[in-house]
Motif scaffolding. Sequence first.
Motif, short mmCIF file in Angstrom:
data_model
loop_
_atom_site.label_atom_id
_atom_site.label_comp_id
_atom_site.label_asym_id
_atom_site.label_seq_id
_atom_site.Cartn_x
_atom_site.Cartn_y
_atom_site.Cartn_z
N ASP A 141 0.82 -1.21 0.00
CA ASP A 141 0.00 0.00 0.00
C ASP A 141 0.85 1.27 0.00
OD1 ASP A 141 -2.31 -1.49 -0.03
OD2 ASP A 141 -2.64 -1.37 2.14
N ASP A 142 1.95 1.24 0.75
CA ASP A 142 2.76 2.46 0.83
C ASP A 142 3.51 2.75 -0.46
OD1 ASP A 142 4.53 0.36 1.05
OD2 ASP A 142 5.68 1.23 2.71
N LEU A 143 3.62 1.75 -1.34
CA LEU A 143 4.30 1.95 -2.62
C LEU A 143 3.34 2.35 -3.74
CD1 LEU A 143 6.97 1.82 -4.20
CD2 LEU A 143 6.57 -0.64 -4.51
N ARG A 144 2.04 2.22 -3.49
CA ARG A 144 1.07 2.42 -4.57
C ARG A 144 1.18 3.80 -5.23
NH1 ARG A 144 -2.87 -0.20 -6.68
NH2 ARG A 144 -2.68 -1.86 -5.11
N PRO A 145 1.29 4.92 -4.49
CA PRO A 145 1.39 6.21 -5.18
C PRO A 145 2.58 6.27 -6.14
CG PRO A 145 0.89 6.53 -2.86
CD PRO A 145 1.23 5.09 -3.01
N GLU A 146 3.74 5.78 -5.71
CA GLU A 146 4.90 5.79 -6.59
C GLU A 146 4.71 4.82 -7.75
OE1 GLU A 146 8.83 6.64 -8.03
OE2 GLU A 146 7.20 7.69 -7.02
N ALA A 147 4.09 3.68 -7.48
CA ALA A 147 3.84 2.71 -8.55
C ALA A 147 2.90 3.30 -9.60
CB ALA A 147 3.24 1.43 -7.96
N GLU A 148 1.89 4.00 -9.16
CA GLU A 148 0.96 4.62 -10.11
C GLU A 148 1.65 5.72 -10.92
OE1 GLU A 148 -2.25 5.77 -7.60
OE2 GLU A 148 -3.16 3.75 -7.59
N ARG A 149 2.55 6.45 -10.29
CA ARG A 149 3.29 7.49 -11.03
C ARG A 149 4.18 6.85 -12.09
NH1 ARG A 149 7.87 9.17 -11.94
NH2 ARG A 149 8.82 7.64 -10.53
N MET A 150 4.92 5.78 -11.71
CA MET A 150 5.78 5.11 -12.68
C MET A 150 4.98 4.51 -13.82
SD MET A 150 8.89 3.30 -10.56
CE MET A 150 7.86 2.27 -9.50
N ALA A 151 3.85 3.91 -13.50
CA ALA A 151 3.01 3.32 -14.54
C ALA A 151 2.53 4.40 -15.51
CB ALA A 151 1.83 2.59 -13.92
#
Length: 230
Positions: free
Chosen positions: A157-167
């Motif tokens: 969950d804590d990585l989701r914002p960065e994951a969404e940005r990279m995607a």
Amino acid sequence: MSTAQGARARARIEITAAIKDEARRQLAAEGAARLSLRAVARELGMVSSALYRYFPSRDDLLTALIIDAYDSLGESAEAAHEAAAGPFERWLTVCEAVRGWALDHPHEYALIYGTPVPGYTAPDATVPAAARVGLLLIGIARDAHQDPQLARPPLADDLRPEAERMAADLAPDLPPAVVTALVAAWAQLYGLVGFELFGQFNRVVEDRETFFRHAVGQLARGVGLVPASS
């Protein structure tokens, strides 16, 4: 184009190639940090002012060598990719092509993935060539994840914002969890190659080819790819 213009263009191509060949010899002997336009000109029997008409600065020559190295690596990976079938097999083949190219071109690999050259910042012109292998890996994952039954990697969950940005930046059509796994796998691929090339596997890994194939297979599984026989 006139005959004279054609001859001048051919001569420029030949001299440019000779300059880059000599610069690569200097990379192998001295390292990128000690690359010198004056030394290149001296070895080719040219005056420095003549060489500057082809490469106005050391950084311009470095940039040309970097683009050539990335393109050569990309061409090797793309050729291997075309010869394989199935996402998992294509992934393995591309990774093995990266390793094979690095072992055949250690000094050029060091130029693009080794210690940064002091005082040099790569310009945006290097990005398209540098992206070729990464785009191949993204394409392999994209083809595989067209199957809705394919398992997706977990995403904290804590990585989701960065994951969404990279995607959003790299592959908007792929799930953020897959893109995160791809970026991690991309970094680990070059880490594996660098460890072998620069001696960190000495006295640790003996059968390096088998170890590498197993390791990049694990990276593929982390992205959600599975062997065709599974």
